[in-house]
Design a protein around this motif. Structure first.
Motif, PDB file in Angstrom:
ATOM      1  N   UNK A  25      11.068  11.254 -12.730  1.00  0.00           N
ATOM      2  CA  UNK A  25      11.553  11.334 -11.349  1.00  0.00           C
ATOM      3  C   UNK A  25      10.706  10.448 -10.432  1.00  0.00           C
ATOM      4  N   UNK A  26      11.330   9.952  -9.407  1.00  0.00           N
ATOM      5  CA  UNK A  26      10.603   9.141  -8.422  1.00  0.00           C
ATOM      6  C   UNK A  26       9.543  10.006  -7.744  1.00  0.00           C
ATOM      7  N   UNK A  27       8.383   9.436  -7.461  1.00  0.00           N
ATOM      8  CA  UNK A  27       7.341  10.227  -6.788  1.00  0.00           C
ATOM      9  C   UNK A  27       7.781  10.630  -5.383  1.00  0.00           C
ATOM     10  N   UNK A  28       7.400  11.808  -4.990  1.00  0.00           N
ATOM     11  CA  UNK A  28       7.684  12.294  -3.641  1.00  0.00           C
ATOM     12  C   UNK A  28       6.429  12.081  -2.814  1.00  0.00           C
ATOM     13  N   UNK A  29       6.583  11.409  -1.698  1.00  0.00           N
ATOM     14  CA  UNK A  29       5.444  11.103  -0.843  1.00  0.00           C
ATOM     15  C   UNK A  29       5.709  11.675   0.537  1.00  0.00           C
ATOM     16  N   UNK A  30       4.786  12.501   1.014  1.00  0.00           N
ATOM     17  CA  UNK A  30       4.872  13.015   2.375  1.00  0.00           C
ATOM     18  C   UNK A  30       3.935  12.177   3.225  1.00  0.00           C
ATOM     19  N   UNK A  31       4.475  11.601   4.268  1.00  0.00           N
ATOM     20  CA  UNK A  31       3.719  10.685   5.115  1.00  0.00           C
ATOM     21  C   UNK A  31       3.356  11.359   6.424  1.00  0.00           C
ATOM     22  N   UNK A  32       2.076  11.379   6.740  1.00  0.00           N
ATOM     23  CA  UNK A  32       1.637  11.910   8.019  1.00  0.00           C
ATOM     24  C   UNK A  32       2.076  10.955   9.129  1.00  0.00           C
ATOM     25  N   UNK A  33       2.434  11.471  10.286  1.00  0.00           N
ATOM     26  CA  UNK A  33       2.906  10.610  11.377  1.00  0.00           C
ATOM     27  C   UNK A  33       1.926   9.502  11.749  1.00  0.00           C
ATOM     28  N   UNK A  34       0.627   9.804  11.720  1.00  0.00           N
ATOM     29  CA  UNK A  34      -0.358   8.786  12.096  1.00  0.00           C
ATOM     30  C   UNK A  34      -0.482   7.666  11.071  1.00  0.00           C
ATOM     31  N   UNK A  35       0.109   7.862   9.894  1.00  0.00           N
ATOM     32  CA  UNK A  35       0.080   6.831   8.855  1.00  0.00           C
ATOM     33  C   UNK A  35       1.338   5.968   8.852  1.00  0.00           C
ATOM     34  N   UNK A  36       2.334   6.352   9.618  1.00  0.00           N
ATOM     35  CA  UNK A  36       3.622   5.653   9.581  1.00  0.00           C
ATOM     36  C   UNK A  36       3.501   4.190  10.004  1.00  0.00           C
ATOM     37  N   UNK A  37       2.809   3.920  11.090  1.00  0.00           N
ATOM     38  CA  UNK A  37       2.697   2.541  11.578  1.00  0.00           C
ATOM     39  C   UNK A  37       1.943   1.638  10.598  1.00  0.00           C
ATOM     40  N   UNK A  38       0.776   2.056  10.088  1.00  0.00           N
ATOM     41  CA  UNK A  38       0.104   1.200   9.099  1.00  0.00           C
ATOM     42  C   UNK A  38       0.937   0.971   7.833  1.00  0.00           C
ATOM     43  N   UNK A  39       1.638   1.986   7.363  1.00  0.00           N
ATOM     44  CA  UNK A  39       2.476   1.821   6.165  1.00  0.00           C
ATOM     45  C   UNK A  39       3.631   0.867   6.464  1.00  0.00           C
ATOM     46  N   UNK A  40       4.236   1.003   7.635  1.00  0.00           N
ATOM     47  CA  UNK A  40       5.317   0.104   8.024  1.00  0.00           C
ATOM     48  C   UNK A  40       4.822  -1.340   8.078  1.00  0.00           C
ATOM     49  N   UNK A  41       3.667  -1.538   8.697  1.00  0.00           N
ATOM     50  CA  UNK A  41       3.101  -2.881   8.799  1.00  0.00           C
ATOM     51  C   UNK A  41       2.769  -3.429   7.412  1.00  0.00           C
ATOM     52  N   UNK A  42       2.146  -2.609   6.572  1.00  0.00           N
ATOM     53  CA  UNK A  42       1.825  -3.071   5.221  1.00  0.00           C
ATOM     54  C   UNK A  42       3.092  -3.453   4.461  1.00  0.00           C
ATOM     55  N   UNK A  43       4.143  -2.679   4.620  1.00  0.00           N
ATOM     56  CA  UNK A  43       5.407  -3.006   3.944  1.00  0.00           C
ATOM     57  C   UNK A  43       5.932  -4.368   4.381  1.00  0.00           C
ATOM     58  N   UNK A  44       5.764  -4.693   5.661  1.00  0.00           N
ATOM     59  CA  UNK A  44       6.241  -5.979   6.163  1.00  0.00           C
ATOM     60  C   UNK A  44       5.419  -7.158   5.657  1.00  0.00           C
ATOM     61  N   UNK A  45       4.129  -6.942   5.416  1.00  0.00           N
ATOM     62  CA  UNK A  45       3.266  -8.057   4.999  1.00  0.00           C
ATOM     63  C   UNK A  45       2.898  -7.988   3.513  1.00  0.00           C
ATOM     64  N   UNK A  46       3.530  -7.099   2.790  1.00  0.00           N
ATOM     65  CA  UNK A  46       3.121  -6.855   1.397  1.00  0.00           C
ATOM     66  C   UNK A  46       3.400  -8.021   0.441  1.00  0.00           C
ATOM     67  N   UNK A  47       4.051  -9.053   0.916  1.00  0.00           N
ATOM     68  CA  UNK A  47       4.236 -10.249   0.076  1.00  0.00           C
ATOM     69  C   UNK A  47       3.262 -11.351   0.464  1.00  0.00           C
TER      70      UNK A  47
END
Length: 99
Positions: A25-47
């Motif tokens: 099964x795909x991993x389930x990840x619970x994201x804290x609200x304060x982590x949303x912006x850094x994760x979003x930014x990392x996703x955009x620059x991850x290449x």
């Protein structure tokens, strides 16, 4: 960090082992609200990795800073997001180099 790079096994891989997709099964990840912006930014620059002879060595911070500018982040908010990006980057590099 592994959840970001997780992929389901292919049908061929499953067939070789006699397993079914339900066993992975795909991993389930619970994201804290304060982590949303850094994760979003990392996703955009991850290449946008700087690469040496042994593979990725770190993110291209010129691109990260450009994204921070485009987001309008300044002061403490910018420093906090950048600190979080460095943590994510380190974990991603650990994951990448284990493979």
């Amino acid at each position: 960090m592994g959840a970001l790079y997780w992929r389901a096994p292919t049908e061929a891989e499953l067939a070789q082992l006699g397993l079914k997709a339900k066993h992975f099964p795909a991993p389930v990840v619970e994201l804290w609200p304060e982590c949303a912006l850094p994760i979003e930014l990392f996703s955009r620059v991850s290449t946008q990795w700087r690469v040496g002879a042994g593979g990725p060595i770190g993110l291209d911070y010129n691109v990260v800073y450009r994204e921070l500018d485009d987001m309008g982040l300044t002061g403490d908010s910018r420093r906090e997001v950048m600190a979080a990006i460095r943590v994510i980057e380190t974990a991603a590099l650990d994951c990448i180099h284990k493979a």
